[in-house]
Design an enzyme around this catalytic site. Structure first.
Site, PDB file in Angstrom:
ATOM      1  CG  ASP A  57      64.612 -81.358  28.534  1.00  0.00           C
ATOM      2  OD1 ASP A  57      65.821 -81.558  28.294  1.00  0.00           O
ATOM      3  OD2 ASP A  57      63.916 -80.556  27.871  1.00  0.00           O
ATOM      4  CG  ASP A  71      60.118 -81.848  29.807  1.00  0.00           C
ATOM      5  OD1 ASP A  71      59.771 -80.722  30.222  1.00  0.00           O
ATOM      6  OD2 ASP A  71      60.587 -82.035  28.669  1.00  0.00           O
ATOM      7  CG  HIS A 100      64.099 -78.212  24.482  1.00  0.00           C
ATOM      8  ND1 HIS A 100      63.603 -77.709  25.661  1.00  0.00           N
ATOM      9  CD2 HIS A 100      64.922 -77.266  23.971  1.00  0.00           C
ATOM     10  CE1 HIS A 100      64.105 -76.497  25.856  1.00  0.00           C
ATOM     11  NE2 HIS A 100      64.909 -76.210  24.846  1.00  0.00           N
ATOM     12  CD  GLU A 128      60.432 -81.260  24.555  1.00  0.00           C
ATOM     13  OE1 GLU A 128      60.093 -80.200  23.972  1.00  0.00           O
ATOM     14  OE2 GLU A 128      61.225 -81.275  25.517  1.00  0.00           O
TER      15      GLU A 128
END
Length: 236
Positions: A158, A7, A153, A9
């Site tokens: 995640d 994942d 998040h 960001e």
């Protein structure tokens, strides 16, 4: 089989508009089990956050100011994922950003697809739950994955949640126990049994405790599989 659940960001929704990756989180699985190895880095983006993006992650430019840029961790990142199957939720988003970071770090790095196969867990979820919400939060609720601690998040958190969701999405025979048998020698020939349909089937006497254990095992398989084909077989 080695898998890396991944994942990211970012500072915004589109790398084409100059947004950059600010966090990468990866969790390694081998044979569908976590190995305990992770890759987690915060990155200095050298650009500002788009409106709203900062609130989603809780990250700030001040916090990221002393973090490495992607080019400083690219070799470590590629060594971690090299040769694995990447499992990514909404893979096109993360792959687009990471391929852009690889280009900016040097064309010789290539793309993710040059090094890994990619599995999009969002597409898996849409096939399994058509017409329903299939965000990570929605899938956590549907599959019983505890995400109560997810207030913002975060790439590593995640990725860890997605790992549990992915196992739930792809539960199959290996979770039921059909993969427990050891494989035979590579050069062993296949043995084919010819059954005589007219020959009476033998009757075997089973002790009551063995029968109870057998029924308990069948109940467990029914619960995990959702449907047991042997229940449709009638005794002749």
């Amino acid at each position: 089989m080695r898998q890396v659940i991944l994942d990211t960001e970012t500072t915004g929704l589109s790398w084409e508009r100059g947004n950059r990756v600010v966090e990468i989180g990866c969790v390694e699985f081998v044979e569908r089990r976590p190995t305990g190895r992770t890759f987690h880095r915060y990155l200095k983006p050298d650009c500002v956050f788009e409106p709203g993006a900062q609130e989603v992650t809780g990250l700030t430019l001040e916090f990221l100011a002393d973090k490495p840029v992607f080019a400083e961790v690219v070799d470590e990142f590629l060594a971690f994922i090299d040769g694995a199957e990447l499992v990514i939720h909404n893979a096109a988003f993360d792959v687009g950003f990471l391929d852009n970071e690889l280009r900016l770090a040097g064309a010789h790095h290539g793309s993710l697809a040059d090094r890994c196969t990619i599995e999009d867990s969002l597409l898996l979820a849409r096939r399994r739950y058509p017409g329903q919400r299939n965000s990570l939060d929605a899938l956590c609720r549907r599959l019983g994955v505890d995400n109560a601690h997810r207030q913002l998040h975060g790439a590593l958190l995640d990725a860890q949640l997605l790992a549990e969701v992915y196992i739930g999405l792809t539960s199959g025979q290996e979770e039921i126990g059909f993969d427990a048998a050891e494989p035979g020698p590579a050069d062993a020939g296949a043995i084919v049994f010819q059954l005589d349909a007219h020959r009476p089937r033998p009757r075997v006497e089973v002790a009551p405790d063995e029968f109870a254990a057998h029924e308990a095992r069948l109940a467990t398989l029914r619960k995990r599989a959702g449907q047991a084909v042997w229940d449709d077989v009638t005794d002749e």
